[in-house]
Scaffold this motif. Structure first.
Motif, PDB file in Angstrom:
ATOM      1  N   PHE A  52       0.812  -1.211   0.000  1.00 18.69           N
ATOM      2  CA  PHE A  52       0.000   0.000   0.000  1.00 18.69           C
ATOM      3  C   PHE A  52       0.850   1.267   0.000  1.00 18.69           C
ATOM      4  CE2 PHE A  52      -2.539   3.344   2.058  1.00 18.69           C
ATOM      5  CZ  PHE A  52      -3.573   3.411   1.128  1.00 18.69           C
ATOM      6  N   HIS A  53       2.112   1.162   0.400  1.00 20.86           N
ATOM      7  CA  HIS A  53       2.957   2.366   0.426  1.00 20.86           C
ATOM      8  C   HIS A  53       3.057   3.020  -0.948  1.00 20.86           C
ATOM      9  CE1 HIS A  53       6.211  -0.059  -1.299  1.00 20.86           C
ATOM     10  NE2 HIS A  53       6.776   1.086  -1.591  1.00 20.86           N
ATOM     11  N   LYS A  54       2.857   2.247  -2.001  1.00 18.68           N
ATOM     12  CA  LYS A  54       2.932   2.798  -3.355  1.00 18.68           C
ATOM     13  C   LYS A  54       1.770   3.751  -3.636  1.00 18.68           C
ATOM     14  CE  LYS A  54       5.364  -1.210  -5.103  1.00 18.68           C
ATOM     15  NZ  LYS A  54       5.273  -2.409  -5.936  1.00 18.68           N
ATOM     16  N   LYS A  55       0.664   3.591  -2.916  1.00 22.37           N
ATOM     17  CA  LYS A  55      -0.513   4.443  -3.116  1.00 22.37           C
ATOM     18  C   LYS A  55      -0.593   5.586  -2.106  1.00 22.37           C
ATOM     19  CE  LYS A  55      -3.429   0.875  -5.077  1.00 22.37           C
ATOM     20  NZ  LYS A  55      -4.712   0.188  -5.005  1.00 22.37           N
ATOM     21  N   ALA A  56      -0.068   5.377  -0.910  1.00 19.87           N
ATOM     22  CA  ALA A  56      -0.184   6.377   0.165  1.00 19.87           C
ATOM     23  C   ALA A  56       0.810   7.510  -0.063  1.00 19.87           C
ATOM     24  CB  ALA A  56       0.062   5.721   1.511  1.00 19.87           C
ATOM     25  N   THR A  57       0.306   8.713  -0.194  1.00 17.48           N
ATOM     26  CA  THR A  57       1.204   9.850  -0.416  1.00 17.48           C
ATOM     27  C   THR A  57       1.340  10.732   0.815  1.00 17.48           C
ATOM     28  OG1 THR A  57      -0.594  11.169  -1.350  1.00 17.48           O
ATOM     29  CG2 THR A  57       0.761   9.908  -2.899  1.00 17.48           C
ATOM     30  N   ALA A  58       0.309  10.737   1.682  1.00 20.02           N
ATOM     31  CA  ALA A  58       0.391  11.598   2.868  1.00 20.02           C
ATOM     32  C   ALA A  58      -0.530  11.090   3.958  1.00 20.02           C
ATOM     33  CB  ALA A  58       0.023  13.034   2.512  1.00 20.02           C
ATOM     34  N   TYR A  75      -6.362   9.224  11.752  1.00 22.30           N
ATOM     35  CA  TYR A  75      -5.644   9.940  10.705  1.00 22.30           C
ATOM     36  C   TYR A  75      -6.431   9.938   9.403  1.00 22.30           C
ATOM     37  CZ  TYR A  75      -4.333   5.250   9.145  1.00 22.30           C
ATOM     38  OH  TYR A  75      -4.363   3.942   8.721  1.00 22.30           O
ATOM     39  N   THR A  76      -6.055  10.868   8.554  1.00 24.53           N
ATOM     40  CA  THR A  76      -6.561  10.919   7.193  1.00 24.53           C
ATOM     41  C   THR A  76      -5.399  10.591   6.271  1.00 24.53           C
ATOM     42  OG1 THR A  76      -8.154  12.628   7.792  1.00 24.53           O
ATOM     43  CG2 THR A  76      -7.686  12.351   5.450  1.00 24.53           C
ATOM     44  N   CYS A  77      -5.626   9.648   5.393  1.00 21.37           N
ATOM     45  CA  CYS A  77      -4.605   9.263   4.412  1.00 21.37           C
ATOM     46  C   CYS A  77      -5.039   9.768   3.044  1.00 21.37           C
ATOM     47  CB  CYS A  77      -4.442   7.746   4.382  1.00 21.37           C
ATOM     48  SG  CYS A  77      -3.260   7.169   3.141  1.00 21.37           S
ATOM     49  N   THR A  78      -4.102  10.367   2.329  1.00 21.16           N
ATOM     50  CA  THR A  78      -4.335  10.780   0.949  1.00 21.16           C
ATOM     51  C   THR A  78      -3.588   9.812   0.049  1.00 21.16           C
ATOM     52  OG1 THR A  78      -4.462  13.089   1.642  1.00 21.16           O
ATOM     53  CG2 THR A  78      -4.126  12.676  -0.714  1.00 21.16           C
ATOM     54  N   THR A  79      -4.258   9.345  -0.997  1.00 20.60           N
ATOM     55  CA  THR A  79      -3.644   8.392  -1.917  1.00 20.60           C
ATOM     56  C   THR A  79      -3.178   9.094  -3.189  1.00 20.60           C
ATOM     57  OG1 THR A  79      -5.749   7.819  -2.956  1.00 20.60           O
ATOM     58  CG2 THR A  79      -5.068   6.507  -1.033  1.00 20.60           C
ATOM     59  N   ASP A  80      -2.477   8.340  -4.017  1.00 21.41           N
ATOM     60  CA  ASP A  80      -1.891   8.910  -5.230  1.00 21.41           C
ATOM     61  C   ASP A  80      -2.924   9.464  -6.208  1.00 21.41           C
ATOM     62  OD1 ASP A  80      -2.875   6.406  -5.891  1.00 21.41           O
ATOM     63  OD2 ASP A  80      -1.066   5.739  -6.904  1.00 21.41           O
ATOM     64  N   ASN A  81      -4.172   9.029  -6.112  1.00 18.27           N
ATOM     65  CA  ASN A  81      -5.206   9.586  -6.989  1.00 18.27           C
ATOM     66  C   ASN A  81      -6.062  10.630  -6.256  1.00 18.27           C
ATOM     67  OD1 ASN A  81      -6.638   7.869  -5.372  1.00 18.27           O
ATOM     68  ND2 ASN A  81      -7.433   6.594  -7.021  1.00 18.27           N
ATOM     69  N   ASN A  83      -7.647  10.499  -3.508  1.00 17.03           N
ATOM     70  CA  ASN A  83      -8.709  10.029  -2.627  1.00 17.03           C
ATOM     71  C   ASN A  83      -8.232  10.144  -1.191  1.00 17.03           C
ATOM     72  OD1 ASN A  83     -10.571   9.378  -4.614  1.00 17.03           O
ATOM     73  ND2 ASN A  83      -9.766   7.303  -4.858  1.00 17.03           N
ATOM     74  N   LYS A  84      -9.182  10.288  -0.281  1.00 17.19           N
ATOM     75  CA  LYS A  84      -8.857  10.366   1.142  1.00 17.19           C
ATOM     76  C   LYS A  84      -9.736   9.393   1.906  1.00 17.19           C
ATOM     77  CE  LYS A  84      -7.297  15.105   1.100  1.00 17.19           C
ATOM     78  NZ  LYS A  84      -7.251  16.369   1.781  1.00 17.19           N
ATOM     79  N   PHE A  85      -9.161   8.839   2.969  1.00 15.64           N
ATOM     80  CA  PHE A  85      -9.940   8.004   3.872  1.00 15.64           C
ATOM     81  C   PHE A  85      -9.439   8.220   5.287  1.00 15.64           C
ATOM     82  CE2 PHE A  85      -6.411   5.288   2.563  1.00 15.64           C
ATOM     83  CZ  PHE A  85      -5.985   4.757   3.761  1.00 15.64           C
TER      84      PHE A  85
END
Length: 109
Positions: A52-58, A75-81, A83-85
Motif C-alpha cells: 500500500f505504500h505505493k498508493k499512500a502519499t500523505a 488519521y486521514t490518508c491521501t492516496t496517489d489519486n 482520494n482520502k480516507f
C-alpha cells in the motif's frame, strides 16, 4: 526517540517507501490486526500491507492520544489519486519498538 516520534516515523515510512526503516521500528514478534486481517505476523504484514505504500502519499494525524506504552491515532490518508480516507489505529509499544497495531475502519453509507 519518544513513542510519538516512533509512530510518526512509522507513517513516514509509508509516505517515502522506506521498508528497511519500518522493519527497524517493529518488534521481532510484531502483530497486526484489522477487520480484514485478524492477526498477521510481521512477515505476513509486509507481504499483505506494505504494498500500500505505493498508493499512500500523505498521512495527516487528526487525533493523537498517548499513554505510557500505547498510542491511539485517528488519521486521514491521501492516496496517489487524491482520494482520502480516515482510519483509527491503536499501537502498543514495548522496548522502544512497535509490538502490536490494531486498525479500526468501516464503510460509510
Amino acid at each position: 526517540m519518544t513513542n510519538k516520534d516512533l509512530i510518526l516515523a512509522y507513517f513516514n515510512c509509508y509516505e517515502i517507501g522506506d521498508r528497511n526503516r519500518l522493519q527497524s521500528l517493529l518488534d521481532e514478534d510484531f502483530q497486526f490486526s484489522s477487520p480484514h486481517d485478524p492477526t498477521l505476523t510481521k512477515e505476513d504484514y509486509f507481504r499483505k500491507c506494505w504494498p500500500f505504500h505505493k498508493k499512500a502519499t500523505a498521512y495527516h494525524i487528526d487525533t493523537f492520544l498517548e499513554d505510557k506504552n500505547s498510542i491511539f491515532v485517528i488519521y486521514t490518508c491521501t492516496t496517489d489519486n487524491e482520494n482520502k480516507f480516515e482510519n483509527a489505529e491503536y499501537f502498543q509499544i514495548e522496548n522502544a519498538k512497535i509490538k502490536k497495531v490494531r486498525v479500526f475502519y468501516g464503510t460509510l453509507n
